[in-house]
Design a protein around this motif. Structure first.
Motif, PDB file in Angstrom:
ATOM      1  N   ALA A 122       0.857  -1.185   0.000  1.00 45.37           N
ATOM      2  CA  ALA A 122       0.000   0.000   0.000  1.00 45.37           C
ATOM      3  C   ALA A 122       0.892   1.233   0.000  1.00 45.37           C
ATOM      4  O   ALA A 122       2.023   1.198   0.501  1.00 45.37           O
ATOM      5  CB  ALA A 122      -0.930   0.004   1.210  1.00 45.37           C
ATOM      6  N   PHE A 123       0.357   2.316  -0.551  1.00 50.37           N
ATOM      7  CA  PHE A 123       1.094   3.569  -0.704  1.00 50.37           C
ATOM      8  C   PHE A 123       0.542   4.568   0.307  1.00 50.37           C
ATOM      9  O   PHE A 123      -0.569   5.083   0.147  1.00 50.37           O
ATOM     10  CB  PHE A 123       0.927   4.073  -2.130  1.00 50.37           C
ATOM     11  CG  PHE A 123       1.666   5.341  -2.442  1.00 50.37           C
ATOM     12  CD1 PHE A 123       3.021   5.440  -2.248  1.00 50.37           C
ATOM     13  CD2 PHE A 123       0.986   6.436  -2.969  1.00 50.37           C
ATOM     14  CE1 PHE A 123       3.708   6.605  -2.554  1.00 50.37           C
ATOM     15  CE2 PHE A 123       1.654   7.602  -3.285  1.00 50.37           C
ATOM     16  CZ  PHE A 123       3.017   7.689  -3.075  1.00 50.37           C
ATOM     17  N   ALA A 124       1.323   4.844   1.349  1.00 46.75           N
ATOM     18  CA  ALA A 124       0.887   5.724   2.436  1.00 46.75           C
ATOM     19  C   ALA A 124       1.502   7.107   2.233  1.00 46.75           C
ATOM     20  O   ALA A 124       2.638   7.361   2.663  1.00 46.75           O
ATOM     21  CB  ALA A 124       1.285   5.135   3.787  1.00 46.75           C
ATOM     22  N   HIS A 125       0.752   7.986   1.591  1.00 45.64           N
ATOM     23  CA  HIS A 125       1.288   9.316   1.280  1.00 45.64           C
ATOM     24  C   HIS A 125       0.377  10.444   1.762  1.00 45.64           C
ATOM     25  O   HIS A 125       0.859  11.418   2.340  1.00 45.64           O
ATOM     26  CB  HIS A 125       1.520   9.450  -0.219  1.00 45.64           C
ATOM     27  CG  HIS A 125       2.058  10.791  -0.623  1.00 45.64           C
ATOM     28  ND1 HIS A 125       3.312  11.229  -0.244  1.00 45.64           N
ATOM     29  CD2 HIS A 125       1.514  11.810  -1.353  1.00 45.64           C
ATOM     30  CE1 HIS A 125       3.527  12.447  -0.720  1.00 45.64           C
ATOM     31  NE2 HIS A 125       2.447  12.815  -1.396  1.00 45.64           N
ATOM     32  N   ALA A 126      -0.918  10.347   1.523  1.00 44.54           N
ATOM     33  CA  ALA A 126      -1.838  11.435   1.878  1.00 44.54           C
ATOM     34  C   ALA A 126      -1.877  11.631   3.394  1.00 44.54           C
ATOM     35  O   ALA A 126      -1.810  10.673   4.168  1.00 44.54           O
ATOM     36  CB  ALA A 126      -3.235  11.141   1.349  1.00 44.54           C
ATOM     37  N   GLU A 127      -2.016  12.895   3.800  1.00 38.69           N
ATOM     38  CA  GLU A 127      -2.052  13.241   5.223  1.00 38.69           C
ATOM     39  C   GLU A 127      -3.289  14.085   5.520  1.00 38.69           C
ATOM     40  O   GLU A 127      -3.948  14.583   4.597  1.00 38.69           O
ATOM     41  CB  GLU A 127      -0.769  13.986   5.606  1.00 38.69           C
ATOM     42  CG  GLU A 127       0.477  13.145   5.414  1.00 38.69           C
ATOM     43  CD  GLU A 127       1.748  13.821   5.896  1.00 38.69           C
ATOM     44  OE1 GLU A 127       2.824  13.219   5.769  1.00 38.69           O
ATOM     45  OE2 GLU A 127       1.660  14.963   6.416  1.00 38.69           O
ATOM     46  N   PRO A 128      -3.620  14.272   6.803  1.00 39.29           N
ATOM     47  CA  PRO A 128      -4.862  14.993   7.128  1.00 39.29           C
ATOM     48  C   PRO A 128      -4.943  16.391   6.522  1.00 39.29           C
ATOM     49  O   PRO A 128      -6.024  16.847   6.158  1.00 39.29           O
ATOM     50  CB  PRO A 128      -4.831  15.050   8.667  1.00 39.29           C
ATOM     51  CG  PRO A 128      -4.007  13.882   9.081  1.00 39.29           C
ATOM     52  CD  PRO A 128      -2.970  13.727   8.011  1.00 39.29           C
ATOM     53  N   GLN A 129      -3.811  17.073   6.410  1.00 42.15           N
ATOM     54  CA  GLN A 129      -3.822  18.465   5.948  1.00 42.15           C
ATOM     55  C   GLN A 129      -3.460  18.609   4.472  1.00 42.15           C
ATOM     56  O   GLN A 129      -3.563  19.690   3.903  1.00 42.15           O
ATOM     57  CB  GLN A 129      -2.821  19.286   6.769  1.00 42.15           C
ATOM     58  CG  GLN A 129      -1.351  19.171   6.333  1.00 42.15           C
ATOM     59  CD  GLN A 129      -0.717  17.811   6.536  1.00 42.15           C
ATOM     60  OE1 GLN A 129      -1.158  17.071   7.407  1.00 42.15           O
ATOM     61  NE2 GLN A 129       0.299  17.481   5.764  1.00 42.15           N
ATOM     62  N   SER A 130      -3.043  17.527   3.814  1.00 40.68           N
ATOM     63  CA  SER A 130      -2.400  17.667   2.506  1.00 40.68           C
ATOM     64  C   SER A 130      -3.362  17.901   1.350  1.00 40.68           C
ATOM     65  O   SER A 130      -2.964  18.403   0.299  1.00 40.68           O
ATOM     66  CB  SER A 130      -1.542  16.439   2.212  1.00 40.68           C
ATOM     67  OG  SER A 130      -2.336  15.282   2.131  1.00 40.68           O
ATOM     68  N   ARG A 131      -4.626  17.478   1.516  1.00 38.30           N
ATOM     69  CA  ARG A 131      -5.597  17.570   0.431  1.00 38.30           C
ATOM     70  C   ARG A 131      -5.039  16.881  -0.814  1.00 38.30           C
ATOM     71  O   ARG A 131      -4.722  15.712  -0.761  1.00 38.30           O
ATOM     72  CB  ARG A 131      -5.969  19.036   0.176  1.00 38.30           C
ATOM     73  CG  ARG A 131      -7.152  19.283  -0.744  1.00 38.30           C
ATOM     74  CD  ARG A 131      -8.441  18.690  -0.243  1.00 38.30           C
ATOM     75  NE  ARG A 131      -9.571  19.067  -1.067  1.00 38.30           N
ATOM     76  CZ  ARG A 131     -10.772  18.507  -0.966  1.00 38.30           C
ATOM     77  NH1 ARG A 131     -10.990  17.582  -0.054  1.00 38.30           N
ATOM     78  NH2 ARG A 131     -11.748  18.879  -1.757  1.00 38.30           N
ATOM     79  N   TYR A 132      -4.827  17.614  -1.932  1.00 36.46           N
ATOM     80  CA  TYR A 132      -4.327  16.983  -3.150  1.00 36.46           C
ATOM     81  C   TYR A 132      -2.900  17.416  -3.485  1.00 36.46           C
ATOM     82  O   TYR A 132      -2.406  17.129  -4.574  1.00 36.46           O
ATOM     83  CB  TYR A 132      -5.239  17.319  -4.322  1.00 36.46           C
ATOM     84  CG  TYR A 132      -6.679  16.894  -4.141  1.00 36.46           C
ATOM     85  CD1 TYR A 132      -6.994  15.623  -3.675  1.00 36.46           C
ATOM     86  CD2 TYR A 132      -7.723  17.766  -4.429  1.00 36.46           C
ATOM     87  CE1 TYR A 132      -8.303  15.229  -3.512  1.00 36.46           C
ATOM     88  CE2 TYR A 132      -9.047  17.372  -4.276  1.00 36.46           C
ATOM     89  CZ  TYR A 132      -9.329  16.107  -3.811  1.00 36.46           C
ATOM     90  OH  TYR A 132     -10.641  15.716  -3.648  1.00 36.46           O
ATOM     91  N   ASP A 133      -2.235  18.089  -2.553  1.00 38.10           N
ATOM     92  CA  ASP A 133      -0.883  18.592  -2.787  1.00 38.10           C
ATOM     93  C   ASP A 133       0.129  17.485  -2.482  1.00 38.10           C
ATOM     94  O   ASP A 133       0.335  17.127  -1.315  1.00 38.10           O
ATOM     95  CB  ASP A 133      -0.628  19.812  -1.912  1.00 38.10           C
ATOM     96  CG  ASP A 133       0.711  20.477  -2.196  1.00 38.10           C
ATOM     97  OD1 ASP A 133       1.496  19.920  -2.999  1.00 38.10           O
ATOM     98  OD2 ASP A 133       0.979  21.546  -1.607  1.00 38.10           O
ATOM     99  N   LEU A 134       0.766  16.939  -3.514  1.00 34.90           N
ATOM    100  CA  LEU A 134       1.701  15.831  -3.312  1.00 34.90           C
ATOM    101  C   LEU A 134       2.942  16.254  -2.542  1.00 34.90           C
ATOM    102  O   LEU A 134       3.626  15.406  -1.951  1.00 34.90           O
ATOM    103  CB  LEU A 134       2.109  15.239  -4.663  1.00 34.90           C
ATOM    104  CG  LEU A 134       0.994  14.575  -5.480  1.00 34.90           C
ATOM    105  CD1 LEU A 134       1.535  14.081  -6.821  1.00 34.90           C
ATOM    106  CD2 LEU A 134       0.343  13.436  -4.717  1.00 34.90           C
ATOM    107  N   ALA A 135       3.263  17.535  -2.548  1.00 37.29           N
ATOM    108  CA  ALA A 135       4.447  18.008  -1.831  1.00 37.29           C
ATOM    109  C   ALA A 135       4.172  18.317  -0.367  1.00 37.29           C
ATOM    110  O   ALA A 135       5.112  18.565   0.395  1.00 37.29           O
ATOM    111  CB  ALA A 135       5.011  19.245  -2.516  1.00 37.29           C
ATOM    112  N   ASP A 136       2.914  18.318   0.044  1.00 39.47           N
ATOM    113  CA  ASP A 136       2.553  18.655   1.421  1.00 39.47           C
ATOM    114  C   ASP A 136       2.725  17.424   2.306  1.00 39.47           C
ATOM    115  O   ASP A 136       1.817  16.598   2.442  1.00 39.47           O
ATOM    116  CB  ASP A 136       1.104  19.156   1.467  1.00 39.47           C
ATOM    117  CG  ASP A 136       0.736  19.758   2.814  1.00 39.47           C
ATOM    118  OD1 ASP A 136       1.403  19.426   3.819  1.00 39.47           O
ATOM    119  OD2 ASP A 136      -0.215  20.554   2.868  1.00 39.47           O
TER     120      ASP A 136
END
Length: 384
Positions: A122-136
């Motif tokens: 699984a790819f764990a990248h998105a965070e609570p605040q990141s929305r769709y910003d891959l750099a966040d």
């Protein structure tokens, strides 16, 4: 440009479509969803035996050396069947991270096990605040004498609850939204300090929230160069978007066919409602949207490996806009033309709408990508 499939690609298309038709009826899918992990391990083993799980991997690592067109073929068929197995999470996201960015040792250790069906990722990248910003990325990785310690929170990790290994993004330097300073790490899903909370999404597939508190990894677990992972993440996400576009086309086409079939048998005033001209027009509008979406899915497939990053991002945004809008229209029309039964658990067309709604949100909804596309000057440079 020649859009015809090769003989090998047509054979792949026929075999996957036959598999979905024979093994993924609406009733069979309900049984798979009811299994403890939310999908069928038996079906997963069948995909492995057909070579689907290693389709894009080099032959040296147990794969077939195929490309994005073959992935498109598989995902479109899976979209028709509303396939629940973690193909996107394990093969497209996890497998691509290792295939494109991993060391030889990492590829040798991981890709053959994905291909034979024994390893889920699984790819764990998105965070609570990141929305769709891959750099966040706020999750952190700090160095010590023994390696790295990971801390942070990851959200909506697709099939994260059943994964054996996770690919986790974390920041090794810089501010939260800096493009530099992001690293990718291979993490055992049962590592001390890692907790998972699984749940059902709107489409009845599984995701998980993952929290990391002092999770230890070594230098051998770093994918690529620590601090320079964002270009790899963007490339993998572009390929995932192309795969999702193909899946959405499969779901839309099936929803359209289900709706037309229903219009032919549902009677009102003693005649089939498909004889009403107004409903015929709505069915034609559905077909137009399906075919437009199919064209954009082909475009996304071709552009997913584009080396010009700006051009690739514009293309992926354009595809997401078209697919998101088309999916919403086709799904909603299908439900409305079915009448009151359209949103019941027993009616398949409502499940297509749910899946299309989730596909729209993954990696950026249509509205987000429309804004991105406008900011980039549109798909076609007016000055050029």
């Amino acid at each position: 440009m020649d859009f015809d499939l090769t003989d090998e690609q047509r054979m792949l298309k026929d075999s996957v479509e036959r598999l979905v038709k024979d093994e993924y009826s609406f009733e069979q899918r309900a049984r798979y969803l009811a299994e403890p992990e939310g999908f069928s391990r038996a079906q997963w083993a069948r995909y492995a035996s057909m070579g689907l799980l290693g389709l894009t991997f080099d032959e040296a690592f147990g794969g077939s050396g195929c490309g994005p067109v073959e992935t498109m073929i598989v995902m479109e068929a899976f979209g028709r069947g509303l396939v629940a197995e973690p193909y996107l999470a394990t093969v497209v996201l996890g497998g691509s991270c290792i295939r494109l960015g991993g060391s030889v040792a990492q590829r040798e250790a991981i890709l053959p096990h994905i291909a034979d069906g024994s390893l889920l990722m699984a790819f764990a990248h998105a965070e609570p605040q990141s929305r769709y910003d891959l750099a966040d990325v706020a999750a952190s990785a700090r160095r010590d004498a023994k390696g790295w310690l990971l801390d942070g929170a990851k959200r909506v990790v697709i099939h994260g609850g059943s994964a054996d290994r996770l690919i986790v993004s974390a920041r090794v330097s810089g501010a939260r939204r800096d493009r530099a300073g992001i690293a990718l790490f291979l993490v055992d899903a049962n590592a001390p300090g890692l907790t998972r909370r699984g749940y059902l999404m709107q489409d009845r597939l599984r995701a998980a929230d993952i929290d990391l508190s002092g999770v230890r990894v070594t230098d051998d677990d770093v994918i690529g160069v620590a601090g320079e992972a964002l270009p790899l993440i963007e490339t993998v996400v572009a390929q995932a978007i192309a795969a999702l576009c193909a899946e959405a086309v499969g779901s839309m086409a099936a929803a359209y066919e289900e709706t037309v079939a229903y219009l032919k048998v549902r009677k009102q005033f003693g005649v089939a409602i498909g004889s009403f001209q107004a409903l015929q027009h709505r069915a034609v509008d559905m077909l137009v949207m399906v075919e437009q979406a199919r064209s954009m899915a082909l475009f996304a497939t071709m552009m997913s490996a584009e080396q010009d990053v700006a051009e690739r991002e514009r293309s992926m945004s354009a595809a997401k806009v078209q697919i998101g809008q088309a999916g919403r229209f086709v799904g909603q029309q299908g439900v409305q033309l079915h009448g009151g039964i359209g949103m019941t658990e027993e009616c398949k067309v409502g499940h297509y709408l749910r899946r299309l709604s989730v596909i729209d949100i993954l990696f950026g909804a249509a509205e987000h990508h429309l804004t991105q596309l406008a900011s980039a000057g549109g798909l076609i440079d007016a000055a050029a």
